[in-house]
Design an enzyme around this catalytic site. Structure first.
Site, PDB file in Angstrom:
ATOM      1  N   PHE A  56       0.801  -1.217   0.000  1.00 26.04           N
ATOM      2  CA  PHE A  56       0.000   0.000   0.000  1.00 26.04           C
ATOM      3  C   PHE A  56       0.842   1.279   0.000  1.00 26.04           C
ATOM      4  CE2 PHE A  56      -2.164   2.775   3.332  1.00 26.04           C
ATOM      5  CZ  PHE A  56      -2.924   3.477   2.423  1.00 26.04           C
ATOM      6  N   SER A  91       4.152  -6.591  -7.863  1.00 27.98           N
ATOM      7  CA  SER A  91       3.451  -5.323  -7.703  1.00 27.98           C
ATOM      8  C   SER A  91       2.317  -5.232  -8.718  1.00 27.98           C
ATOM      9  CB  SER A  91       4.421  -4.155  -7.906  1.00 27.98           C
ATOM     10  OG  SER A  91       3.729  -2.930  -7.995  1.00 27.98           O
ATOM     11  N   TYR A 139       6.144  -6.773  16.948  1.00 25.47           N
ATOM     12  CA  TYR A 139       6.364  -5.840  15.848  1.00 25.47           C
ATOM     13  C   TYR A 139       7.133  -4.618  16.335  1.00 25.47           C
ATOM     14  CZ  TYR A 139       5.354  -2.274  12.337  1.00 25.47           C
ATOM     15  OH  TYR A 139       5.468  -1.268  11.410  1.00 25.47           O
ATOM     16  N   GLY A 188     -22.844   0.894   9.349  1.00 24.77           N
ATOM     17  CA  GLY A 188     -23.896   1.167  10.326  1.00 24.77           C
ATOM     18  C   GLY A 188     -24.003   0.095  11.385  1.00 24.77           C
ATOM     19  N   VAL A 209      -1.894   8.398   3.396  1.00 20.69           N
ATOM     20  CA  VAL A 209      -0.803   7.827   2.607  1.00 20.69           C
ATOM     21  C   VAL A 209      -0.251   8.815   1.577  1.00 20.69           C
ATOM     22  CG1 VAL A 209      -2.317   6.784   0.870  1.00 20.69           C
ATOM     23  CG2 VAL A 209      -0.076   5.752   1.360  1.00 20.69           C
ATOM     24  N   GLY A 210      -1.090   9.691   1.053  1.00 22.64           N
ATOM     25  CA  GLY A 210      -0.614  10.690   0.103  1.00 22.64           C
ATOM     26  C   GLY A 210       0.400  11.630   0.716  1.00 22.64           C
TER      27      GLY A 210
END
Length: 324
Positions: free
Chosen positions: A11, A37, A133, A183, A200-201
């Site tokens: 991502f 990819s 992690y 909902g 992410v941008g």
């Protein structure tokens, strides 16, 4: 500039490649990953960051490395895989860089190194990771710090992003947004716990900024898009963006954790992975605020604010579903 991206089929890596490959006259990029990819397979080589011989060969002729490869899911088994990839992969990468004369690296670490429920830690706050992690990411950082002492002419930049979201993401944030937008969402606790988030941008733009502007020294940056929002505010943003009423039903924290422990036991007995666990409930209810003043005072201007990033993501992922 020749840039080797390691682990960029996912991502975040895809968005960084999208940004850099738009300037093909300026950047010559390559991706090395265990997985192909979907968007950049023409510049992707299937490779393993733990394989020294392969990495020695793949990094030949490059100027800079961006290391994203990591084991990051909550339920990786055996747990040794966190350390083999996140620490072992770092060691292999550094050795390959030295053999090929590469002296610049951008490493994606994580705010997970600080642990849970900390008081808005900055880059100088003590590390206190609570899971494998976070522990493996912190040990990888320590390896980098030790390496820099013997390689002071290297440019090492570490990014510790908070939880990252955006279009095409299918991780924990996407699952949360999907559940809320449906909902059929149960708020655990009062919903006042704040969450630092990053679009992410903006992460991709920050990487590009570092490549072009932060070219010397050993630097560590938290990355968060401010201001932080709490869970109730997140529900409100989704409701407004989709023009949809979302019921605010709350469940007591202790009851939810008891349910989480039961699900953990079921998963262990049946050897099945589940979308709900005690660890994920704990993370959901934790206050996770981080200081990102250093990144935002470096001269970097994020192209989107947090609300814009959330609205872009929600519209892309759920607007069509909501209108059908």
């Amino acid at each position: 500039m020749k840039i080797a991206m390691i682990g960029a089929s996912g991502f975040i890596g895809t968005r960084i490649l999208e940004l850099l490959c738009k300037e093909s006259a300026k950047y010559d990029c390559k991706n090395i990953d265990l997985a192909p990819s979907l968007s950049f397979n023409n510049i992707t080589t299937i490779g393993d960051v733990r394989n020294q011989h392969q990495m020695d060969s793949e990094l030949h002729g490059f100027d800079l490395v961006v290391l994203l490869a990591a084991q990051h899911r909550d339920d990786v088994t055996p747990t040794q895989l966190y350390y083999d990839t996140n620490i072992g992969g770092m060691e292999v990468t550094l050795n390959a860089m030295e053999k090929n004369g590469i002296k610049r690296i951008i490493f994606f670490s994580s705010v997970a190194i600080y642990g849970l429920n900390k008081d808005c830690p900055n880059e100088n706050s003590p590390a206190d990771p609570f899971n494998h992690y976070g522990k493996s990411k912190w040990q990888a950082e320590q390896l980098l710090a030790k390496w820099h002492k013997s390689h002071p002419d290297w440019n090492i930049n570490i990014i510790r992003p908070t939880v990252v979201f955006g279009e095409y993401n299918r991780g924990n944030v996407y699952n949360l947004l999907k559940q809320i937008s449906s909902g059929r969402f149960l708020m655990i606790g009062k919903g006042n716990n704040k969450k630092s988030m990053a679009y992410v941008g903006n992460i991709a733009a920050f990487v590009k900024y570092i490549i072009e502007n932060i070219t010397t020294g050993y630097n560590v940056f938290n990355y968060v898009d401010k201001p932080d929002i709490n869970m109730n505010q997140l529900v409100s943003i989704i409701s407004q963006t989709l023009d949809k009423h979302i019921p605010a039903i709350h469940a007591p924290y202790r009851l939810a954790m008891l349910m989480g422990y039961c699900i953990d036991a079921f998963a262990k007995l049946t050897n099945r992975k589940t979308t709900i666990s005690s660890a994920r409930i704990k993370k959901f209810c934790a206050t996770t605020e981080f200081n990102s003043d250093k990144a935002h005072s470096s001269g970097f201007n994020a192209p989107y604010n947090l609300n814009e990033g959330l609205m872009r993501t929600i519209k892309h992922e759920f607007k069509t579903q909501s209108s059908n």
